[in-house]
Design a protein around this motif. Structure first.
Motif, short mmCIF file in Angstrom:
data_model
loop_
_atom_site.label_atom_id
_atom_site.label_comp_id
_atom_site.label_asym_id
_atom_site.label_seq_id
_atom_site.Cartn_x
_atom_site.Cartn_y
_atom_site.Cartn_z
N HIS A 1 -18.75 0.63 -8.24
CA HIS A 1 -17.67 1.28 -7.63
C HIS A 1 -16.28 0.91 -8.51
N GLU A 2 -15.22 1.88 -8.22
CA GLU A 2 -14.08 1.62 -8.76
C GLU A 2 -13.03 2.10 -7.93
N ILE A 3 -11.56 1.75 -8.33
CA ILE A 3 -10.55 2.01 -7.35
C ILE A 3 -9.90 3.04 -8.21
N ILE A 4 -9.78 4.46 -7.82
CA ILE A 4 -9.09 5.11 -8.38
C ILE A 4 -7.60 5.24 -8.32
N GLU A 5 -6.97 4.85 -7.36
CA GLU A 5 -5.65 4.49 -7.06
C GLU A 5 -5.78 3.88 -5.70
N PRO A 6 -4.41 3.27 -5.37
CA PRO A 6 -4.19 2.51 -4.19
C PRO A 6 -4.62 3.10 -2.97
N GLY A 7 -5.60 2.57 -2.33
CA GLY A 7 -6.02 3.00 -1.13
C GLY A 7 -7.39 4.15 -1.44
N ILE A 8 -7.94 4.44 -2.36
CA ILE A 8 -8.94 5.29 -2.65
C ILE A 8 -9.92 4.54 -3.66
N LEU A 9 -11.18 4.50 -3.22
CA LEU A 9 -12.36 3.82 -3.73
C LEU A 9 -13.32 4.85 -4.03
N MET A 10 -14.13 4.94 -5.28
CA MET A 10 -15.39 5.58 -5.46
C MET A 10 -16.39 4.81 -5.65
N HIS A 11 -17.61 5.11 -5.20
CA HIS A 11 -18.97 4.63 -5.35
C HIS A 11 -19.84 5.61 -5.97
N LYS A 12 -20.46 4.95 -7.07
CA LYS A 12 -21.47 5.97 -7.73
C LYS A 12 -22.74 5.63 -7.46
N ALA A 13 -23.82 6.47 -7.15
CA ALA A 13 -25.18 6.13 -6.97
C ALA A 13 -26.17 6.61 -8.03
N GLU A 14 -27.32 5.88 -8.01
CA GLU A 14 -28.28 6.19 -9.06
C GLU A 14 -28.35 7.80 -9.24
N VAL B 1 -24.38 11.46 2.63
CA VAL B 1 -24.35 10.93 1.15
C VAL B 1 -24.78 9.70 1.11
N ILE B 2 -24.36 8.66 2.02
CA ILE B 2 -24.68 7.39 2.07
C ILE B 2 -26.08 7.08 2.72
N ALA B 3 -26.41 7.67 3.50
CA ALA B 3 -27.69 7.91 3.98
C ALA B 3 -28.88 8.44 2.98
N LYS B 4 -28.35 9.21 2.10
CA LYS B 4 -29.38 9.46 0.90
C LYS B 4 -29.44 8.48 -0.05
N ASN B 5 -28.40 7.68 -0.24
CA ASN B 5 -28.23 6.77 -1.51
C ASN B 5 -28.23 5.25 -0.92
N LYS B 6 -28.72 5.12 0.21
CA LYS B 6 -28.71 3.80 0.63
C LYS B 6 -29.37 2.80 0.00
N GLY B 7 -28.74 1.57 -0.68
CA GLY B 7 -29.41 0.67 -1.35
C GLY B 7 -29.44 1.28 -2.67
N LYS B 8 -28.98 2.40 -3.23
CA LYS B 8 -29.19 2.76 -4.63
C LYS B 8 -27.71 2.78 -5.35
#
Length: 386
Positions: free
Chosen positions: A44-57, A33-40
Motif C-alpha cells: 500500500h502507499e499514501i497517495i496524499e494526506p488522507g488517501i491510501l491505496m492498497h494493491k492486490a495480487e 473488492v476487499i472480499a475478492k482479494n482478502k489475504g492477497k
C-alpha cells in the motif's frame, strides 16, 4: 427424556444444531473488492494526506479515504456517516481503533471526489465535521478512554483534554510534514485502558493521594476481603476502628487500613468498594509521557517516559496541557531527522538535550530508580512517583 423428544439425537449431537447465534459473519460486510482479494494484498502507499491505496495480487486497487471522528457520537452523526457511505461507497465503511472513519472506493477519482465532499462538510460555527487526514508523517487522531463521561476512577477528563490537544494541533492532522508519524494517546488513570504506555506522546490522568476511607459505611457497602484482594500492591489490610457516627454514637467497626507509601493510586479498590473514593480536586491532574512506540523501525519498540511530572486539571480548555504538547511537537518537528520517531530522536540527541530543546523542566521525579527498590516496593519507578 425431554431433550430427546424435542428432536435432539445424542448419537448425532451436531445434527440440526444452530451454533451461529451472534452477529452476522464479518465477511458479509466487506466491500466486494476487499472480499475478492482478502489475504492477497501486495502493498500500500499514501497517495496524499488522507488517501491510501492498497494493491492486490490480482491487480485490483482499493482507495481508502480516512477522516477523523469523535469517540462519542450522536445517532444523527452516525446516520450522516452512513448516508455518505451509501452515496459514495456502496454502503461500506469501517471504524479504526483511533476513532477514524474510513470510506473505501475503487478509483483515485472517486477518492478525490469523496475527500472534497468530506472537507466541505462544516459545523454551523465553521469547523470541520469529518476532517480528512491522520495518515503518514503527521498527527494521528487520539485514542482515548472515557474520563469524566462515565468512568468511576478518572483523574481527569478524556474527551475534554483530547479536544483541546487536537484543536492545538489540528493543522498537522491534515498534513504530512512531520519527520514521522506522531501517535498521541490519552488515558484518564493509571489503569491505562487507553494503552498510552507505547505512544509518541501520552497524556495520563494521575491521582496523587491514596483513597479516603469512609469507616462508618465501609462494612455495610463493601465485601472487605474483595477490597483487600483488589489491591495489586498489597497496600490494604483489614482492621477494626473505633469511630463516632454521624448520630454521635461511639462504636467499633470492621474496616480497612491503607499503607500510603505503598499505594500507587490505581483505583482498583474503589472499583470493588465505593467507600474508598480516590478522586481529589487538588490531588488529581495530568502526567505527560513521551518517546514510546510499537514499531521496530530504526530501533526496538519502547515504553514512554515521563517528561512532565504533573499538570493540574484546568477545565474546560486545559491551557497548560495544550502549551506543553505544542512545545514537544514543535521541538521534534524542527530537529528530528526524516523517518525518526519522537523516541528515536530523543535517544539520538540524549534525553538531557530533549529537555533543553522542548523547554520542559527536568526534576527528580523523572529519574528511573526502579531496579534497586524493586525488591521492596512497587512504586519507585520513573513513571508514577511524586
Amino acid at each position: 427424556m425431554e431433550f430427546v423428544s424435542s428432536g435432539y439425537n445424542p448419537d448425532k449431537p451436531m445434527e440440526n444444531r444452530i451454533s451461529d447465534i451472534g452477529p452476522r459473519h464479518f465477511s458479509d460486510f466487506l466491500p466486494p473488492v476487499i472480499a475478492k482479494n482478502k489475504g492477497k494484498w501486495l502493498w500500500h502507499e499514501i497517495i496524499e494526506p488522507g488517501i491510501l491505496m492498497h494493491k492486490a495480487e490480482s491487480g485490483d486497487e482499493v482507495y481508502t479515504v480516512r477522516c477523523g471522528a469523535a469517540r462519542l457520537m450522536s445517532v444523527g452523526n452516525i446516520r450522516m456517516i452512513c448516508d455518505i457511505a451509501d452515496k459514495f461507497c456502496g454502503g461500506h465503511l469501517r471504524f479504526t481503533t483511533r476513532n477514524n472513519v474510513e470510506f473505501m472506493v475503487e478509483t483515485l477519482a472517486e477518492a478525490k471526489k469523496l475527500k472534497e465532499h468530506l472537507n466541505g462538510l462544516k459545523q454551523s460555527g465553521g469547523s470541520h465535521l469529518l476532517p480528512v487526514g491522520g495518515t503518514g508523517a503527521g498527527i494521528t487522531n487520539i485514542v482515548h478512554t472515557q474520563g469524566w463521561v462515565h468512568c468511576h476512577t478518572p483523574a481527569t477528563d478524556a474527551s475534554g483534554t483530547v479536544k483541546v490537544v487536537m484543536d492545538e494541533l489540528f493543522e498537522e492532522f491534515g498534513q504530512m510534514r512531520m519527520p514521522a508519524q506522531v501517535r498521541i494517546s490519552m488515558a484518564c488513570c493509571l489503569n491505562m485502558c487507553g494503552a498510552v504506555h507505547c505512544s509518541d506522546i501520552a497524556i495520563l490522568g494521575y491521582h496523587r493521594k491514596p483513597p479516603i476511607i469512609d469507616h462508618e459505611w465501609l462494612d455495610n457497602l463493601c465485601e472487605i476481603p474483595l477490597a483487600v484482594a483488589a489491591c495489586p500492591v498489597g497496600a490494604i489490610r483489614p482492621t477494626k476502628k473505633e469511630i463516632t457516627t454521624e448520630a454521635g454514637e461511639t462504636k467499633t467497626v470492621n474496616t480497612v487500613a491503607i499503607k500510603n507509601e505503598r499505594c500507587m493510586f490505581c483505583g482498583n479498590c474503589y472499583t470493588m468498594c465505593p467507600s474508598l473514593p480516590l478522586s481529589d480536586q487538588t490531588g488529581d491532574g495530568l502526567v505527560i509521557m513521551a518517546g514510546g512506540k510499537v514499531s521496530n523501525r530504526i530501533s526496538n519498540p519502547k515504553f514512554s517516559k515521563v517528561v512532565v511530572a504533573f499538570i493540574p486539571n484546568e477545565p474546560p480548555r486545559w491551557p497548560t496541557l495544550a502549551k506543553v504538547i505544542r512545545q514537544i511537537v514543535e521541538a521534534y518537528a524542527a530537529d528530528a531527522r526524516k523517518y525518526e520517531r519522537l523516541g528515536d530522536w530523543a535517544e539520538r540527541i540524549g534525553w538531557e538535550r530533549f529537555f533543553e530543546k522542548t523547554g520542559l523542566e527536568f526534576s527528580e521525579h523523572m529519574i528511573d530508580d526502579f531496579r534497586d527498590p524493586a525488591y521492596y516496593t512497587w512504586r519507585q519507578t520513573t513513571n508514577f512517583k511524586f
